[in-house]
Design a protein around this motif. Structure first.
Motif, PDB file in Angstrom:
ATOM      1  N   SER A  10       0.864  -1.191   0.000  1.00 33.76           N
ATOM      2  CA  SER A  10       0.000   0.000   0.000  1.00 33.76           C
ATOM      3  C   SER A  10       0.895   1.233   0.000  1.00 33.76           C
ATOM      4  CB  SER A  10      -0.925   0.030   1.213  1.00 33.76           C
ATOM      5  OG  SER A  10      -1.857  -1.039   1.173  1.00 33.76           O
ATOM      6  N   ILE A  11       0.539   2.218  -0.823  1.00 32.57           N
ATOM      7  CA  ILE A  11       1.329   3.439  -0.949  1.00 32.57           C
ATOM      8  C   ILE A  11       0.395   4.626  -0.759  1.00 32.57           C
ATOM      9  CG2 ILE A  11       2.842   4.801  -2.441  1.00 32.57           C
ATOM     10  CD1 ILE A  11       3.488   2.194  -3.940  1.00 32.57           C
ATOM     11  N   VAL A  22      -2.820   5.558  -3.063  1.00 33.39           N
ATOM     12  CA  VAL A  22      -2.844   5.360  -4.519  1.00 33.39           C
ATOM     13  C   VAL A  22      -2.623   3.900  -4.906  1.00 33.39           C
ATOM     14  CG1 VAL A  22      -2.169   7.720  -5.075  1.00 33.39           C
ATOM     15  CG2 VAL A  22      -0.397   6.014  -4.639  1.00 33.39           C
ATOM     16  N   VAL A  23      -2.087   3.095  -3.988  1.00 30.57           N
ATOM     17  CA  VAL A  23      -1.967   1.641  -4.196  1.00 30.57           C
ATOM     18  C   VAL A  23      -2.483   0.964  -2.942  1.00 30.57           C
ATOM     19  CG1 VAL A  23      -0.409  -0.299  -4.592  1.00 30.57           C
ATOM     20  CG2 VAL A  23       0.012   1.880  -5.747  1.00 30.57           C
ATOM     21  N   GLY A  43      -3.302   6.919 -13.437  1.00 36.05           N
ATOM     22  CA  GLY A  43      -3.647   7.083 -12.030  1.00 36.05           C
ATOM     23  C   GLY A  43      -4.013   5.796 -11.327  1.00 36.05           C
ATOM     24  N   SER A  44      -3.835   4.646 -11.992  1.00 38.56           N
ATOM     25  CA  SER A  44      -4.214   3.372 -11.368  1.00 38.56           C
ATOM     26  C   SER A  44      -3.139   2.834 -10.440  1.00 38.56           C
ATOM     27  CB  SER A  44      -4.517   2.328 -12.452  1.00 38.56           C
ATOM     28  OG  SER A  44      -3.375   2.086 -13.256  1.00 38.56           O
ATOM     29  N   GLY A  45      -1.941   3.446 -10.449  1.00 36.27           N
ATOM     30  CA  GLY A  45      -0.893   3.019  -9.527  1.00 36.27           C
ATOM     31  C   GLY A  45       0.224   2.226 -10.170  1.00 36.27           C
ATOM     32  N   GLY A 230      -5.533   1.630  -7.916  1.00 36.49           N
ATOM     33  CA  GLY A 230      -4.589   1.054  -6.976  1.00 36.49           C
ATOM     34  C   GLY A 230      -4.887  -0.360  -6.538  1.00 36.49           C
ATOM     35  N   LYS A 231      -5.911  -0.983  -7.087  1.00 34.79           N
ATOM     36  CA  LYS A 231      -6.283  -2.341  -6.691  1.00 34.79           C
ATOM     37  C   LYS A 231      -6.207  -3.285  -7.890  1.00 34.79           C
ATOM     38  CE  LYS A 231      -9.581  -0.770  -3.152  1.00 34.79           C
ATOM     39  NZ  LYS A 231     -11.013  -0.810  -2.731  1.00 34.79           N
TER      40      LYS A 231
END
Length: 518
Positions: A10-11, A22-23, A43-45, A230-231
């Motif tokens: 996770s970020i 974002v993640v 922007g999805s990470g 982010g997923k």
């Protein structure tokens, strides 16, 4: 044991008013020698995850949780010194834009050797020999000259090969490739993918390949992950995901990939007026000379170009990097003066949409200020009239009115590109040049922008001269197509003629590289 394993990564960004994650709980594995694709919208990470793996995120601005295991060793628990030992030696990285990633003040040889200076005890002669070998391995010719030259003297494809050589010089076990083919034409893209595959097979290097071009992911990668906000949405064998996607978002992503099919569009009227006429255009650049008093020589870059664009027509220009596409656009707009021939505009205020929306917009001004600027410079509109025109234009490019007070850095890539298009249309021009308007956008945003441009043409009757390396985009959008090679128009005709019945061998090679069936 997997070469790379992410466990609930996770970020979170901490530099805004509120923390932004974002993640979220990203888990994945990469085996030795495996090629894994990472896809998703802007922007999805994707890039942030790669930067975290490479140890390139500033820890004071970012909170990183979970584990990044390289051969079972948690990189997040390593000191800065230990991370520096891994960077370049165990993990190599290729960045999206080599021109900004390479040091403009250092020679190519110096930059390719940098990892050797940090991680080996080789002397200068041994480093030079390794660097020359690396340049040859990425299939660069004239390596002696390239070794001593600077990045600005190389083409986009050559710079990207240099980046690959620098990333692979220490034979890392993991290569992170972040959009390595975005700004390249189709023939060079194909070469880059073949080169990455060859290096992976030769050295057993695992590759994490990040791209918005799903066709390239399918060509190179064994497995792929689809990210959204982010997923992980879906993960599996590449062919399985392409042929039988399970998740609705993956289906939408694949459906948005440009195909060799035409957007539905009414047939243009036959009796339209010409908005641009180019006749026998030649363009020149001065050649560098090291002799102080030598007469300056010129290099001809455009050779006797002639064509016309009609009202409401979309004309596409395709060709490899360096063939003269952008020089032609500059000459048409009067930004390149060293030319001969005749350029006749029958409209006022022709405009241009540039490739990089981020660098085209003033970062210190709001969207409203940016859109009003051409009105302030050319018209005598009142403040109220300018605000009304901004409102109309935001509606035309399908942006919310609330965005008018935001700055470019607060917008997504797709939103910035819409602002650039709106700015170009503020003076209601009848002619517009669009230079690679969607090349840096993911496939879903690409489709939105292209459909929006089609709608604008129908509503305003603006004519568009579209420059693109994506032959699918050109086929979808354009009425007529010009094919350029080495400053010459080698073939021209309707989109159907060019794509279905190409005559010139170069046109056939371009279409073959793009996967078109002629």
């Amino acid at each position: 044991m997997s070469l790379l394993k992410l466990c609930n990564l996770s970020i979170t960004f901490l530099d805004g008013k509120e923390p932004e994650t974002v993640v979220q709980n990203l888990s994945m594995t990469i085996e030795a020698g495996e090629k894994v694709g990472l896809v998703g919208e802007s922007g999805s990470g994707k890039t942030i995850s790669a930067l975290a793996i490479a140890g390139l995120l500033k820890r004071k601005d970012v909170r990183i949780e979970g584990q990044i295991l390289l051969d079972g060793r948690d990189l997040l628990a390593c000191t800065d010194r230990e991370i520096r030992e891994v960077q370049g030696k165990e993990i190599g990285m290729i960045f999206q834009e080599p021109m900004t990633s390479l040091n403009p003040s250092r020679t190519i040889g110096w930059q390719v050797e940098e990892a050797l200076r940090l991680h080996t005890n080789l002397n200068a002669e041994e480093r030079r020999a390794r660097a020359m070998e690396a340049l040859r391995e990425v299939e660069l010719t004239d390596t002696e000259r390239i070794y001593h030259t600077y990045p600005h003297a190389l083409s986009g494809g050559q710079r990207q090969r240099v980046m690959i050589a620098a990333a692979m010089i220490c034979r890392p076990r993991l290569l992170l490739a972040d959009e390595p083919t975005t700004a390249l034409d189709v023939t060079v893209q194909k070469q880059m993918i073949a080169l990455l595959h060859k290096l992976s097979e030769t050295h057993g290097t695992a590759i994490l390949f990040i791209s918005h071009d799903l066709a390239l992911v399918r060509t190179l990668c064994d497995r792929m992950l689809v990210l959204r906000q982010g997923k992980t949405v879906e993960e599996g064998a590449t062919e399985q995901i392409f042929t039988a996607p399970q998740k609705e978002y993956t289906k939408e992503l694949l459906a948005a990939v440009p195909k060799f099919e035409r957007f539905p569009r009414p047939l243009p009227q036959e009796d339209r007026e010409s908005v641009l006429q180019v006749s026998d255009l030649c363009a020149y650049y001065p050649m560098e000379s090291r002799k102080l008093f030598q007469k300056k020589q010129k290099k001809q870059v455009l050779h006797h170009i002639s064509f016309a664009i009609q009202q409401g027509e979309i004309v596409g220009l395709v060709g490899e990097s360096g063939c003269g596409k952008t020089t032609l656009a500059k000459a048409i707009l009067g930004l390149h003066r060293d030319d001969t021939g005749e350029i006749t505009h029958r409209t006022e205020h022709p405009q241009m949409v540039f490739q990089d929306a981020g660098s085209s917009l003033n970062p210190s001004k709001t969207v409203e200020w940016i859109l009003q600027e051409p009105l302030r410079n050319v018209t005598s509109m009142s403040a109220q009239e300018m605000q009304e025109r901004v409102t109309q234009m935001l509606q035309l490019v399908q942006l919310k009115d609330t965005l008018r007070k935001r700055y470019p850095w607060q917008l997504s890539g797709g939103q910035r590109q819409r602002v650039c298009i709106a700015a170009a249309l503020m003076l209601q021009p009848e002619f517009l040049i669009a230079d690679e308007p969607v090349s840096a956008l993911d496939v879903t945003v690409q489709k939105q922008i292209l459909l929006m441009l089609q709608d604008i043409v129908q509503k305003t009757k603006v004519s568009i001269f579209m420059i693109s390396h994506d032959l699918r985009v050109v086929y979808q959008m354009c009425d007529h197509v010009l094919v350029m090679k080495d400053g010459l128009i080698v073939e021209s005709g309707t989109a159907e003629e060019i794509y279905r019945h190409p005559k010139h061998s170069y046109t056939k090679a371009l279409l073959e590289s793009a996967g078109a069936s002629t």
